[in-house]
Motif scaffolding. Sequence first.
Motif, short mmCIF file in Angstrom:
data_model
loop_
_atom_site.label_atom_id
_atom_site.label_comp_id
_atom_site.label_asym_id
_atom_site.label_seq_id
_atom_site.Cartn_x
_atom_site.Cartn_y
_atom_site.Cartn_z
N PHE A 155 0.83 -1.21 0.00
CA PHE A 155 0.00 0.00 0.00
C PHE A 155 0.87 1.26 0.00
O PHE A 155 1.97 1.28 0.55
CB PHE A 155 -0.88 0.07 1.26
CG PHE A 155 -1.85 -1.06 1.40
CD1 PHE A 155 -3.13 -0.97 0.86
CD2 PHE A 155 -1.50 -2.21 2.09
CE1 PHE A 155 -4.04 -2.00 1.01
CE2 PHE A 155 -2.39 -3.26 2.24
CZ PHE A 155 -3.67 -3.16 1.70
N TYR A 157 0.24 4.63 1.88
CA TYR A 157 -0.71 4.95 2.95
C TYR A 157 -0.24 6.13 3.80
O TYR A 157 0.93 6.54 3.76
CB TYR A 157 -0.96 3.74 3.83
CG TYR A 157 0.25 3.18 4.54
CD1 TYR A 157 0.72 3.75 5.72
CD2 TYR A 157 0.93 2.06 4.04
CE1 TYR A 157 1.83 3.23 6.38
CE2 TYR A 157 2.04 1.55 4.70
CZ TYR A 157 2.48 2.12 5.86
OH TYR A 157 3.57 1.62 6.51
N TRP A 177 -6.00 5.11 9.38
CA TRP A 177 -5.06 4.74 8.32
C TRP A 177 -5.81 4.77 6.99
O TRP A 177 -6.91 4.20 6.87
CB TRP A 177 -4.53 3.35 8.61
CG TRP A 177 -3.60 2.71 7.62
CD1 TRP A 177 -2.25 2.73 7.63
CD2 TRP A 177 -3.96 1.87 6.51
NE1 TRP A 177 -1.73 1.97 6.61
CE2 TRP A 177 -2.77 1.44 5.90
CE3 TRP A 177 -5.19 1.45 5.98
CZ2 TRP A 177 -2.77 0.61 4.78
CZ3 TRP A 177 -5.19 0.63 4.87
CH2 TRP A 177 -3.98 0.21 4.28
N ARG A 178 -5.25 5.44 5.99
CA ARG A 178 -5.86 5.49 4.66
C ARG A 178 -4.82 5.05 3.65
O ARG A 178 -3.69 5.58 3.64
CB ARG A 178 -6.34 6.91 4.33
CG ARG A 178 -7.48 7.37 5.23
CD ARG A 178 -7.90 8.81 4.91
NE ARG A 178 -9.03 9.21 5.73
CZ ARG A 178 -8.92 9.74 6.94
NH1 ARG A 178 -7.71 9.91 7.48
NH2 ARG A 178 -10.00 10.09 7.62
N GLY A 179 -5.18 4.06 2.84
CA GLY A 179 -4.21 3.53 1.90
C GLY A 179 -4.82 3.19 0.54
O GLY A 179 -6.03 3.07 0.40
N GLN A 194 -8.91 2.26 -2.81
CA GLN A 194 -8.62 3.12 -1.69
C GLN A 194 -9.38 2.60 -0.47
O GLN A 194 -10.59 2.40 -0.54
CB GLN A 194 -9.01 4.57 -2.00
CG GLN A 194 -8.19 5.19 -3.11
CD GLN A 194 -8.57 6.64 -3.36
OE1 GLN A 194 -9.59 7.12 -2.89
NE2 GLN A 194 -7.72 7.34 -4.11
N THR A 196 -9.74 2.32 4.08
CA THR A 196 -9.57 3.04 5.34
C THR A 196 -9.66 2.06 6.50
O THR A 196 -10.44 1.10 6.44
CB THR A 196 -10.65 4.13 5.50
OG1 THR A 196 -10.60 5.03 4.40
CG2 THR A 196 -10.44 4.92 6.79
#
Length: 235
Positions: A155, A157, A177-179, A194, A196
């Motif tokens: 990822f 992220y 966490w966003r990836g 995408q 989360t």
Amino acid sequence: MTFVQIIDCRTSRFDDINRLMDTWVEQTKGKRTATHAVVGKDHSDASHFIEIVEFPSYEEAMRNSNLPETDKIFREMVALCDEMPTFTDLDVVRDEQLNADTSRRFFETIATGGELPPLDDLVAENYHDHDPANEQDTMGMDALRREVEMWRSGFDYTFTLDDQITQGDRVCNRWTWRGTQKAEFMGIPSTGKQVTMSGTTIHRYGEHEKIVEAWWEYDRLGLMAQLGALEGLEQ
């Protein structure tokens, strides 16, 4: 503005004063405005004690001082001191949570693009990692780097720290966490999705203010669902 009061006293009857303060805490439950208190004994003078009490503001400190229970306890405390205690009132103009800042830099560093930067200034060599997703705890800096690289290879992220709470040698970090999946991850082909995930990490600090232990809790099942890894398994 945060306000701090320093109480400096000398006494040969500290145990009696300590019991007196316990009485004050009980009697003022739900009334007192102090948020934090620390009592220290002079390392070179066993009769010298300093108490540091923190309040949200000067006004709240005055409210606390004006409680009838506070006035009564103060008069009893003076009687137990060898001499009249002194008071220093301070408006806090700088308050650095150094361990919290190190935790923030840890999450920023492991999410940095490109080659993983060194972690030596953040994490101790004898680092101990507790992650319920792993059968065994991760031990040592090298093992931690391998774990981080596994996520970084799958990822791109970022972390957003939603909350940090510090207590003693620990910092609790609540994060989002966003990836974007860019490659295979744990057998899941790249999806380009995408995703989360929310989680919490508690860091324990040791010598040289480095992270020596961590406990992770995060929504890994939710992440797998977003990647489509649970399709066909639902009843």
